[in-house]
Write a protein that holds these residues in place. Structure first.
Motif, PDB file in Angstrom:
ATOM      1  N   VAL A   1       4.517  -4.210  -2.196  1.00 15.48           N
ATOM      2  CA  VAL A   1       5.483  -3.391  -1.453  1.00 15.48           C
ATOM      3  C   VAL A   1       6.451  -2.806  -2.476  1.00 15.48           C
ATOM      4  O   VAL A   1       6.960  -3.525  -3.331  1.00 15.48           O
ATOM      5  CB  VAL A   1       6.222  -4.248  -0.401  1.00 15.48           C
ATOM      6  N   PHE A   2       6.672  -1.489  -2.372  1.00 16.43           N
ATOM      7  CA  PHE A   2       7.429  -0.784  -3.403  1.00 16.43           C
ATOM      8  C   PHE A   2       8.842  -0.446  -2.933  1.00 16.43           C
ATOM      9  O   PHE A   2       9.110  -0.327  -1.736  1.00 16.43           O
ATOM     10  CB  PHE A   2       6.721   0.534  -3.749  1.00 16.43           C
ATOM     11  N   GLN A   3       9.695  -0.246  -3.895  1.00 15.67           N
ATOM     12  CA  GLN A   3      11.076   0.139  -3.591  1.00 15.67           C
ATOM     13  C   GLN A   3      11.118   1.427  -2.767  1.00 15.67           C
ATOM     14  O   GLN A   3      11.875   1.556  -1.820  1.00 15.67           O
ATOM     15  CB  GLN A   3      11.834   0.339  -4.906  1.00 15.67           C
ATOM     16  N   SER A   4      10.275   2.403  -3.146  1.00 16.38           N
ATOM     17  CA  SER A   4      10.324   3.717  -2.487  1.00 16.38           C
ATOM     18  C   SER A   4       9.248   3.842  -1.406  1.00 16.38           C
ATOM     19  O   SER A   4       8.818   4.944  -1.088  1.00 16.38           O
ATOM     20  CB  SER A   4      10.172   4.807  -3.530  1.00 16.38           C
ATOM     21  N   PHE A   5       8.809   2.734  -0.849  1.00 17.96           N
ATOM     22  CA  PHE A   5       7.845   2.634   0.262  1.00 17.96           C
ATOM     23  C   PHE A   5       6.469   3.190  -0.108  1.00 17.96           C
ATOM     24  O   PHE A   5       5.458   2.536   0.109  1.00 17.96           O
ATOM     25  CB  PHE A   5       8.324   3.345   1.542  1.00 17.96           C
ATOM     26  N   ASN A   6       6.453   4.441  -0.617  1.00 20.48           N
ATOM     27  CA  ASN A   6       5.191   5.092  -0.995  1.00 20.48           C
ATOM     28  C   ASN A   6       4.174   5.139   0.129  1.00 20.48           C
ATOM     29  O   ASN A   6       2.977   4.950  -0.076  1.00 20.48           O
ATOM     30  CB  ASN A   6       4.554   4.410  -2.219  1.00 20.48           C
ATOM     31  N   LEU A   7       4.658   5.424   1.335  1.00 22.44           N
ATOM     32  CA  LEU A   7       3.706   5.672   2.422  1.00 22.44           C
ATOM     33  C   LEU A   7       3.038   7.010   2.188  1.00 22.44           C
ATOM     34  O   LEU A   7       3.598   7.894   1.541  1.00 22.44           O
ATOM     35  CB  LEU A   7       4.433   5.690   3.773  1.00 22.44           C
TER      36      LEU A   7
ATOM     37  N   GLN B   1      11.913   1.382   8.901  1.00 19.54           N
ATOM     38  CA  GLN B   1      10.608   1.419   9.583  1.00 19.54           C
ATOM     39  C   GLN B   1       9.495   1.756   8.588  1.00 19.54           C
ATOM     40  O   GLN B   1       8.412   1.171   8.622  1.00 19.54           O
ATOM     41  CB  GLN B   1      10.647   2.439  10.717  1.00 19.54           C
ATOM     42  N   GLN B   2       9.785   2.701   7.678  1.00 21.40           N
ATOM     43  CA  GLN B   2       8.771   3.047   6.683  1.00 21.40           C
ATOM     44  C   GLN B   2       8.407   1.838   5.837  1.00 21.40           C
ATOM     45  O   GLN B   2       7.232   1.590   5.556  1.00 21.40           O
ATOM     46  CB  GLN B   2       9.291   4.170   5.770  1.00 21.40           C
ATOM     47  N   GLN B   3       9.430   1.072   5.438  1.00 25.18           N
ATOM     48  CA  GLN B   3       9.132  -0.080   4.590  1.00 25.18           C
ATOM     49  C   GLN B   3       8.343  -1.129   5.372  1.00 25.18           C
ATOM     50  O   GLN B   3       7.474  -1.801   4.813  1.00 25.18           O
ATOM     51  CB  GLN B   3      10.440  -0.663   4.019  1.00 25.18           C
ATOM     52  N   ARG B   4       8.616  -1.237   6.670  1.00 23.87           N
ATOM     53  CA  ARG B   4       7.852  -2.201   7.460  1.00 23.87           C
ATOM     54  C   ARG B   4       6.402  -1.738   7.627  1.00 23.87           C
ATOM     55  O   ARG B   4       5.479  -2.557   7.630  1.00 23.87           O
ATOM     56  CB  ARG B   4       8.528  -2.424   8.815  1.00 23.87           C
ATOM     57  N   VAL B   5       6.184  -0.435   7.769  1.00 28.92           N
ATOM     58  CA  VAL B   5       4.804   0.072   7.800  1.00 28.92           C
ATOM     59  C   VAL B   5       4.116  -0.235   6.465  1.00 28.92           C
ATOM     60  O   VAL B   5       2.948  -0.640   6.422  1.00 28.92           O
ATOM     61  CB  VAL B   5       4.767   1.588   8.094  1.00 28.92           C
ATOM     62  N   ALA B   6       4.882  -0.073   5.368  1.00 30.76           N
ATOM     63  CA  ALA B   6       4.306  -0.371   4.050  1.00 30.76           C
ATOM     64  C   ALA B   6       3.924  -1.851   3.963  1.00 30.76           C
ATOM     65  O   ALA B   6       2.898  -2.208   3.368  1.00 30.76           O
ATOM     66  CB  ALA B   6       5.298   0.003   2.945  1.00 30.76           C
TER      67      ALA B   6
END
Lengths: 227, 268
Positions: free
Chosen positions: B109-115, B168-173
């Motif tokens: 899991v990355f700091q910038s989400f990277n979705l 939410q993006q980080q949780r998707v990641a």
């Protein structure tokens, strides 16, 4: 005869238009066929080269850069004449249609390669890392993650370039491709009247305006999806 | 000449924590003598670390201390100059390792989400399931919904990243990573890019993962969370592990001057 009458007589002559419209419509089909072929083949070829370049195998990348630079530097008309009049001397005879398709396809391919490559390099490094961290391979990451984003990013310059290159199908006139302009100049010299050229200009507008509008639609659609 | 492999004297965390792992059990993730230089700058100076099964280990340190580089070496996004990484006892450094096979067992899991911005939340989760694990669309979708449910976002499956908040993006990641059922999860400053009010959601998900027995190595500045949730805290400075121990010891009674200075700065 007033000036207006003379103008209409020269550029919008009803009887001349009626007589030569069928041949210009034939030219429209040739131009459409060529344009579609050039856009499809040129864009796919450019995308393929940009993808190959992404592997950064330097001799291969070097060749791609040389190709792209040459085809972006030389005027397509020069190449069209060179190939059409030069190749028969070494025993290769291509139809004027084929020569026009190959040269303009390669020209669009050169620009498309550079444009899509720019999109690939502009795609965030984090996208590569995220995809690779889930076990996707290099080729999978390129195909499923990076290229879709790169292409979206470069749709405006890509469509602009595609329109610019497909308009160059008019260059086919000089080697006898029976496209819109060729039909119109033939009609013009037979009739001694410029009206067929007016019709040709109109035909180009009708033909390319939807293309321009489509490109605007593509731009806005993908701009929206990225947020 | 003996061929004995000498291990650095790192305590088996399971022995201290009593319960996380049986005595002598193989650690899930083992970092042995890891060294990494960027040009002439030595970023990691022989770092050794173990993460036992179901353990959550927090790595603290100032930026530039090498903690992110160490984490990124664990799935070889960064290539170490020397040293070994072992995943469930299997050496994953060196030549001849199939990186793609290995990485599906290590979630990141990355700091910038990277979705992936061109795919919706479900598409972000299913891509690797379908292309790496070769699951059918239905199987992948079912697993994606399970993963999104675990992070509390099943109702956002059809939303694109641009339509989601940072949290939410980080949780998707996180869902994207856990859907592959990895042996260990690496978190690289997962909340650093988030607005303060969104941090809690992500930490909540991490807490639940821990309760479910996920093995986690976390680089983060979330001191309060580390104190509460981590099994062990590692403090790094200048490419070395300066001090490590249970959070109550490291935060309550830091032994090293540099640890004290760091904690003083961050606990203000």
């Amino acid at each position: 005869m007033t000036n207006l009458d003379r103008f209409i007589e020269t550029f919008l002559n009803g009887s001349v238009l009626a007589k030569y419209t069928p041949s210009i419509l034939q030219g429209v089909w040739v131009t459409i066929e060529l344009s579609v072929l050039i856009v499809v083949a040129g864009t796919l070829w450019g995308a393929l080269l940009a993808c190959i370049r992404a592997y950064r195998i330097w001799p291969v990348s070097f060749l791609i850069v040389i190709y792209a630079d040459i085809f972006r530097a030389v005027p397509p008309l020069v190449l069209i004449l060179l190939v059409f009049f030069g190749l028969p001397s070494v025993g290769i005879t291509l139809s004027s249609f084929a020569v026009l398709f190959v040269i303009l396809g390669l020209t669009l391919g050169a620009f498309a390669e550079e444009i899509i490559w720019a999109g690939i390099t502009a795609t965030d490094k984090g996208q590569w890392e995220a995809a690779r961290s889930t076990g996707l391979g290099f080729t999978q990451t390129l195909g499923y993650v990076v290229l879709p984003q790169a292409v979206r990013m470069v749709i405006p310059p890509l469509t602009n370039r595609a329109i610019a290159i497909t308009k160059m199908t008019a260059l086919g006139t000089v080697i006898g491709v029976p496209d819109i302009l060729n039909q119109a100049t033939t009609a013009q010299s037979f009739s001694g009247n410029a009206s067929p050229l007016t019709l040709a200009a109109l035909a180009y507008v009708v033909l390319f305006l939807p293309f321009v509008i489509l490109s605007r639609w593509l731009e806005s659609r993908f701009a929206w999806k990225k947020g | 000449m003996s061929l004995t492999i000498t291990r650095p004297a790192v305590r088996n965390p399971g022995q201290d924590r009593g319960g996380a792992a049986a005595i002598g059990a193989r650690p899930t993730l083992e970092v042995v003598g890891l060294k990494k230089s960027f040009g002439t700058v030595e970023v990691l100076k022989s770092v050794s670390l173990q993460v036992a099964k179901s353990e959550m280990v927090f790595v603290l340190g100032r930026s530039g201390s090498g903690k992110s580089t160490m984490l990124r070496c664990c799935n070889r996004l960064e290539e170490p100059n020397s040293g070994d990484i072992l995943l469930e006892g299997e050496k994953i450094t060196g030549r001849g390792v199939n990186l793609d096979r290995l990485r599906r067992r290590i979630g990141m899991v990355f700091q910038s989400f990277n979705l992936y911005p061109h795919l919706d939340a479900r598409g972000n989760v299913t891509l690797a399931l379908r292309k790496v694990l070769k699951l059918s669309r239905d199987e992948a979708d079912a697993r994606a919904i399970t993963a999104l449910t675990r992070v509390g976002l099943a109702d956002k499956a059809a939303n694109y990243p641009s339509q989601l908040s940072g949290g939410q993006q980080q949780r998707v990641a996180i869902a994207r990573a856990i859907a592959l059922e990895p042996a260990v999860m690496l978190f690289d400053e997962p909340t650093s890019a988030l607005d303060p009010e969104l941090v809690g959601d992500v930490l909540g998900v991490m807490r639940e993962l821990k309760q479910d027995g996920m093995t986690m190595l976390v680089v983060s500045h979330e001191m309060a969370f580390a104190r509460e949730a981590a099994d062990r805290v590692v403090f790094m400075a200048d490419g070395e592990i300066v001090e490590e121990g249970p959070p109550e010891e490291l935060f309550g009674n830091p032994q090293h001057e540099r640890t004290r200075a760091f904690l003083a700065r961050y606990s203000q």
